[in-house]
Design a protein around this motif. Structure first.
Motif, mmCIF file in Angstrom:
data_model
loop_
_atom_site.group_PDB
_atom_site.id
_atom_site.type_symbol
_atom_site.label_atom_id
_atom_site.label_comp_id
_atom_site.label_asym_id
_atom_site.label_seq_id
_atom_site.Cartn_x
_atom_site.Cartn_y
_atom_site.Cartn_z
ATOM 1 N N VAL A 239 -49.179 19.550 14.281
ATOM 2 C CA VAL A 239 -48.958 20.944 14.538
ATOM 3 C C VAL A 239 -47.937 21.571 14.151
ATOM 4 N N PRO A 240 -47.972 22.588 13.304
ATOM 5 C CA PRO A 240 -46.848 23.382 12.980
ATOM 6 C C PRO A 240 -46.124 24.100 13.955
ATOM 7 N N GLY A 241 -44.608 23.834 14.142
ATOM 8 C CA GLY A 241 -44.040 24.564 15.185
ATOM 9 C C GLY A 241 -44.282 24.165 16.367
ATOM 10 N N TRP A 242 -44.576 22.514 16.695
ATOM 11 C CA TRP A 242 -44.795 22.278 17.865
ATOM 12 C C TRP A 242 -43.825 22.560 18.834
ATOM 13 N N TRP A 243 -43.919 22.839 19.971
ATOM 14 C CA TRP A 243 -43.054 23.340 20.933
ATOM 15 C C TRP A 243 -42.029 22.327 21.401
ATOM 16 N N GLY A 244 -42.569 20.960 21.487
ATOM 17 C CA GLY A 244 -41.550 20.027 21.863
ATOM 18 C C GLY A 244 -41.031 18.991 20.606
ATOM 19 N N ARG A 245 -40.816 19.742 19.477
ATOM 20 C CA ARG A 245 -40.181 19.086 18.357
ATOM 21 C C ARG A 245 -38.489 18.698 18.576
ATOM 22 N N GLY A 246 -37.976 19.854 19.284
ATOM 23 C CA GLY A 246 -36.630 19.864 19.464
ATOM 24 C C GLY A 246 -36.213 18.955 20.740
ATOM 25 N N LEU A 247 -37.055 18.504 21.515
ATOM 26 C CA LEU A 247 -36.522 17.723 22.887
ATOM 27 C C LEU A 247 -36.056 16.455 22.473
ATOM 28 N N ALA A 248 -35.136 16.046 23.089
ATOM 29 C CA ALA A 248 -34.509 14.797 22.888
ATOM 30 C C ALA A 248 -35.574 13.657 23.105
ATOM 31 N N ILE A 249 -36.391 13.723 24.091
ATOM 32 C CA ILE A 249 -37.301 12.671 24.028
ATOM 33 C C ILE A 249 -38.263 12.282 23.045
ATOM 34 N N GLY A 250 -38.456 13.465 22.312
ATOM 35 C CA GLY A 250 -39.465 13.075 20.920
ATOM 36 C C GLY A 250 -38.811 13.326 19.600
ATOM 37 N N ARG A 251 -37.366 13.275 19.577
ATOM 38 C CA ARG A 251 -36.468 13.389 18.387
ATOM 39 C C ARG A 251 -36.673 12.050 17.603
ATOM 40 N N GLY A 252 -36.887 11.953 16.306
ATOM 41 C CA GLY A 252 -37.047 10.867 15.506
ATOM 42 C C GLY A 252 -38.235 10.357 15.684
ATOM 43 N N GLN A 253 -39.388 10.891 16.276
ATOM 44 C CA GLN A 253 -40.879 10.373 16.566
ATOM 45 C C GLN A 253 -41.846 11.518 15.674
ATOM 46 N N HIS A 254 -42.964 10.881 15.631
ATOM 47 C CA HIS A 254 -44.151 11.698 15.061
ATOM 48 C C HIS A 254 -43.616 12.396 13.777
ATOM 49 N N ASN A 255 -43.348 11.527 12.830
ATOM 50 C CA ASN A 255 -42.826 11.997 11.347
ATOM 51 C C ASN A 255 -43.729 11.999 10.638
ATOM 52 N N PHE A 256 -45.142 11.522 10.563
ATOM 53 C CA PHE A 256 -45.931 11.610 9.617
ATOM 54 C C PHE A 256 -46.660 13.065 9.834
ATOM 55 N N ASP A 257 -47.193 13.709 8.600
ATOM 56 C CA ASP A 257 -47.592 15.100 8.813
ATOM 57 C C ASP A 257 -49.157 14.595 9.137
ATOM 58 N N ARG A 258 -49.814 13.535 8.629
ATOM 59 C CA ARG A 258 -51.361 13.305 9.165
ATOM 60 C C ARG A 258 -51.206 11.639 9.654
ATOM 61 N N VAL A 259 -51.983 11.479 10.590
ATOM 62 C CA VAL A 259 -52.246 10.157 11.031
ATOM 63 C C VAL A 259 -53.836 9.869 10.927
ATOM 64 N N ARG A 260 -54.317 8.979 10.257
ATOM 65 C CA ARG A 260 -55.836 8.700 9.935
ATOM 66 C C ARG A 260 -56.006 7.162 10.334
ATOM 67 N N TYR A 261 -57.234 7.397 11.265
ATOM 68 C CA TYR A 261 -57.899 5.936 11.501
ATOM 69 C C TYR A 261 -59.199 5.793 10.732
ATOM 70 N N ASP A 262 -59.215 4.740 10.221
ATOM 71 C CA ASP A 262 -60.468 4.489 9.519
ATOM 72 C C ASP A 262 -61.322 3.247 10.055
ATOM 73 N N VAL A 263 -62.508 3.296 10.387
ATOM 74 C CA VAL A 263 -63.285 2.300 11.073
ATOM 75 C C VAL A 263 -63.657 1.258 10.001
ATOM 76 N N TYR A 264 -63.641 0.009 10.166
ATOM 77 C CA TYR A 264 -64.147 -0.797 9.527
ATOM 78 C C TYR A 264 -64.871 -1.893 10.240
ATOM 79 N N ARG A 265 -65.791 -2.532 9.507
ATOM 80 C CA ARG A 265 -66.865 -3.491 10.124
ATOM 81 C C ARG A 265 -66.338 -4.424 11.019
ATOM 82 N N ASP A 266 -65.163 -5.358 10.451
ATOM 83 C CA ASP A 266 -64.598 -6.335 11.307
ATOM 84 C C ASP A 266 -63.370 -6.469 10.623
ATOM 85 N N GLU A 267 -62.254 -7.197 11.140
ATOM 86 C CA GLU A 267 -60.831 -7.367 10.697
ATOM 87 C C GLU A 267 -60.812 -7.988 9.257
ATOM 88 N N HIS A 268 -61.478 -8.721 8.798
ATOM 89 C CA HIS A 268 -61.625 -9.257 7.496
ATOM 90 C C HIS A 268 -61.887 -8.241 6.596
#
Length: 602
Positions: A239-268
Motif C-alpha cells: 500500500v503506497p504511503g501505508w500509515w504504519g511505515r515509520g513505526l518502530a514495530i514495523g521498521r525493516g519489515q514488509h520490504n517487497f513491493d509484491r508478495v505472490r502465492y502460486d498454488v501447485y498440485r503437490d510439493e514435488h
C-alpha cells in the motif's frame, strides 16, 4: 476457589455486553504503556528504534514469489467456512504487534498505548490518530468494538472462545475503549484482545459476515489484494504511503513491493517450480528432498542457497489422533496399546534418513516440555486430580515406546506389550484377527488430507496388522477432509497443534471439554477431562514465568499420559532454500526466521 468454567464463559456470550463502568482516577489508576509482556516487562523500552532481528536499512522493492499446495476459495479468513487464501494476514492489522524474540511480548500498532491494572481485570487501548484503512478512512473505536462482536459471534471457534470471555466493552474516550474481564480470571486476555484482527465496520455494512467471499478485503495492513484467482494464485501489492511505515514495530519489515502465492498440485511440482526459477523462497520439511533433491546446476552455480537456521521456539505437535467420540477408542488401554505398533526408529531411519526427532510432548523443543519427573510445583497442580489421572504420570515423564530400528524383529517386544494391553481390554486374537467378546473385529479408518503422510500411515497400519488390527488408510481432497474434520467424522487422523513459548487460551481450544463439540474446533480427540480443563485454564492465570512453565508441564503430562494421540516427530531446525537474489538479516529471532524481514538484492 474454583475458576469460572469455560462453558459458563461461552453461555455468558448470550447476554449482551454492557459498557464498562466508569472508574474514578486514583493512585491505582495504571499509566499508559507502549507494550505489554505476558510475564515481566517487555524487552524493548519506550521509544525503541526497531527489533533486533531486522535490518532497518533493508532496501525495498521487487516481488517475493512463494508456492503453496493447498487451494483456496475465499478471501475471508475470519470464519470457519471456506478455504482462505494464503497471506491474508498481510492485509489486516491488530491493536498490538508481536515481538519474535520474546516468549510473549506485544507493542503498540493500531493502538498507540494501552493501560491495564496489575490484576489485568481490564485493558484500555488508545488508537493512533494516523491509523487508516486502505480507503483512507480512520480506524475508529467503533471499528474495534464491531470487530470484537462479529468475531465473537461468527468467527473461528478458537478465537471465539477467548472473545466470549469479555464481560463488558465500550468507549472510554474519543480514541480509546476498554474491555473488562473480571477480577484476574485470565491474565492473558489483554494480550489476546491486542492480537484480535480489526475489521472496518463500514465495509461490512450490508454484507453477510458468516459467508465466504472473493471480494478483496478492506484492511489496514501494509498490503492489499491486487489479484486473486481461486486455486491458482493470489498477489498482494504494498500500500503506497501505508500509515504504519515509520513505526518502530514495523521498521525493516514488509520490504517487497509484491508478495505472490502460486498454488501447485503437490510439493514435488512446487520444488520443480523453485528449481526452474519460478519460485523465490521455500521452506523444506521433507528430509529426503533436503538431502538430495536440490542438487543440480542452480545450486552449483550459486543461483539458489540452502540454510539450516536454528531457533528456540516450540515445534508443532503432530500425531495420529484418536477420535474418542467413537466408543471404540474410549478405553485408554486400547489407545496405549496401539501406540506400541508405531515403530518410529525404523520409519525415521528408512524413510527419512534419521533426520527427525521423536515428539514426546505438547511443547517439543522447549523448556515447557515435561522431560523429567514432576517437581513440587507441578505436583501441587496435579495432586487434586490423582483420582482421574494415570498413576504413572506422577512418577516419571511420558516417553513413547522405542525399538532398535531394525524392523519387525526389533519390534517384537513392543508388540508383545501391545498384545497384553489389548487382551486386558477384552480384545483376543482368533484366526489372526483381533476380536471383542461379541466377535466384532478391531478395525478403523485413518483419514488423511496430505498424500505425503500416506507412507507413514501405511507403515503404522502394517504394525497394527501384526497385532490383528485392521487399519484402512484413506486420503481425500482438502475440501472433503476439512468438512469431515470439522464435523469430527473420522476414526483416526493426523492432527497438528501449534503452541508458542507462552501457551495460554489456545490450549483450551485444543483440549477442553467446551471445545470438544464445537464445529470446526481443534479438540480433534474429543477430550473431556476435568483435570485437563483445569490445567489448561490455569495457564492464562500464571503470574510468573516459573508458574507458567510448571502449568505447561502439568498439562503436558495430563494430555500425553491420556494417550489421546500417538505423537509423531519434528525437525530441530528450519531448513530453507531461496534464490540468490534474496537477502536476510543476520540475526534469527527466537521464534525462527521471519520472511517478512527479508528483501530483494538491488
Amino acid at each position: 476457589m474454583r475458576r469460572r468454567s469455560f462453558l459458563a464463559a461461552m453461555i455468558a456470550t448470550l447476554v449482551p455486553a454492557a459498557a464498562p463502568r466508569a472508574r474514578a482516577p486514583g493512585a491505582d489508576d495504571p499509566p499508559p504503556r507502549h507494550g505489554l509482556a505476558m510475564h515481566g516487562e517487555p524487552a524493548y523500552g519506550p521509544g525503541f528504534a526497531h527489533f533486533r532481528y531486522v535490518d532497518p536499512e533493508a532496501p525495498q522493492g521487487g516481488t517475493l514469489r512463494m508456492a503453496v499446495t493447498a487451494g483456496f476459495d475465499s478471501l475471508h479468513p475470519h470464519i470457519p467456512r471456506g478455504r482462505p487464501a494464503p497471506g491474508l494476514s498481510l492485509t489486516y492489522e491488530t491493536l498490538l504487534g508481536r515481538s519474535l524474540d520474546e516468549p510473549f511480548s506485544l507493542y503498540g500498532l493500531l493502538a498507540e498505548t494501552l493501560r491495564t491494572p496489575e490484576d489485568r481485570s481490564w485493558v484500555e487501548f488508545t488508537l493512533r490518530p494516523g491509523a487508516r484503512w486502505h480507503d483512507g478512512l480512520p480506524v475508529t473505536v467503533e471499528d474495534v468494538l464491531f470487530s470484537w462482536r462479529v468475531l465473537r459471534d461468527h468467527g473461528r471457534p478458537g478465537p471465539r472462545l477467548s472473545y466470549a470471555r469479555v464481560r463488558d466493552a465500550g468507549p472510554s474516550g474519543p480514541r480509546s475503549l476498554r474491555f473488562g474481564f473480571g477480577q484476574g480470571e485470565d491474565r492473558e486476555l489483554p494480550l489476546i484482545m491486542g492480537l484480535m484482527p480489526i475489521l472496518p465496520r463500514h465495509h461490512w455494512e450490508g454484507r453477510r459476515f458468516d459467508e465466504t467471499t472473493l471480494d478483496p478485503p478492506l484492511g489496514s495492513g501494509p498490503y492489499r489484494v491486487e489479484a486473486a484467482e481461486p486455486g491458482r494464485s493470489v498477489t498482494y501489492a504494498r500500500v503506497p504511503g501505508w500509515w504504519g511505515r515509520g513505526l518502530a514495530i514495523g521498521r525493516g519489515q514488509h520490504n517487497f513491493d509484491r508478495v505472490r502465492y502460486d498454488v501447485y498440485r503437490d510439493e514435488h511440482v512446487a520444488l520443480e517450480a523453485f528449481l526452474a526459477g519460478q519460485v523465490d523462497f521455500r521452506r523444506e520439511t521433507d528430509p529426503v528432498r533436503w538431502a538430495g533433491a536440490y542438487e543440480g546446476p542452480a545450486l552449483r552455480a550459486g543461483r539458489i542457497r540452502r540454510e539450516a537456521l536454528p531457533h528456540g521456539r516450540t515445534e508443532p505437535l503432530r500425531g495420529f489422533v484418536f477420535n474418542t467420540r467413537r466408543p471404540l477408542f474410549g478405553d485408554i488401554r486400547l489407545r496405549e496399546a496401539l501406540g506400541f505398533a508405531f515403530d518410529f526408529e525404523w520409519i525415521n531411519r528408512t524413510l527419512f534418513r534419521g533426520a527427525y526427532r521423536r515428539t514426546a510432548s505438547l511443547f517439543p523443543n522447549s523448556e515447557l516440555a515435561a522431560a523429567a519427573a514432576p517437581d513440587a510445583a507441578e505436583l501441587r497442580l496435579l495432586d487434586p486430580w490423582r483420582a482421574v489421572l494415570p498413576p504413572d504420570l506422577f512418577e516419571r515423564p511420558f516417553a513413547p515406546p522405542r525399538t532398535d530400528g531394525s524392523g519387525p524383529a526389533g519390534h517384537r517386544a513392543n508388540l508383545r506389550e501391545a498384545d497384553r494391553l489389548l487382551r486386558a481390554a477384552g480384545w483376543e486374537v482368533r484366526d489372526g484377527r483381533r476380536l471383542d467378546p461379541a466377535g466384532t473385529p478391531l478395525s478403523f479408518e485413518i483419514l488423511l488430507a496430505d498424500p505425503a503422510d500416506e507412507k507413514v500411515a501405511l507403515e503404522f497400519a502394517r504394525g497394527l496388522d501384526r497385532l490383528g488390527v485392521a487399519a484402512r488408510v484413506r486420503t481425500v481432497d482438502s475440501a472433503q477432509y476439512q468438512a469431515r474434520a470439522a464435523a469430527f467424522d473420522f476414526d483416526m487422523t493426523i492432527g497438528r497443534w501449534g503452541s508458542t513459548l507462552s501457551p495460554g487460551n489456545e490450549q483450551l481450544s485444543y483440549w477442553s471439554a467446551a471445545a470438544a463439540d464445537a464445529p470446526g474446533g481443534r479438540n480433534l480427540a474429543g477430550i473431556r477431562s476435568p483435570a485437563v480443563d483445569a490445567l489448561a485454564a490455569g495457564l492464562a492465570t500464571a503470574r510468573t514465568r516459573a508458574e507458567l512453565v510448571a502449568g505447561a508441564r502439568a498439562l503436558d503430562r495430563a494430555v500425553m499420559w491420556g494417550h489421546y494421540l500417538i505423537p509423531l516427530y519434528h525437525l530441530p531446525e528450519d531448513r530453507v532454500a531461496y534464490r540468490d537474489s534474496l537477502r536476510r538479516p543476520r540475526t534469527v529471532p527466537l521464534y525462527g526466521f521471519a520472511v517478512e524481514t527479508w528483501w530483494s538484492r538491488p
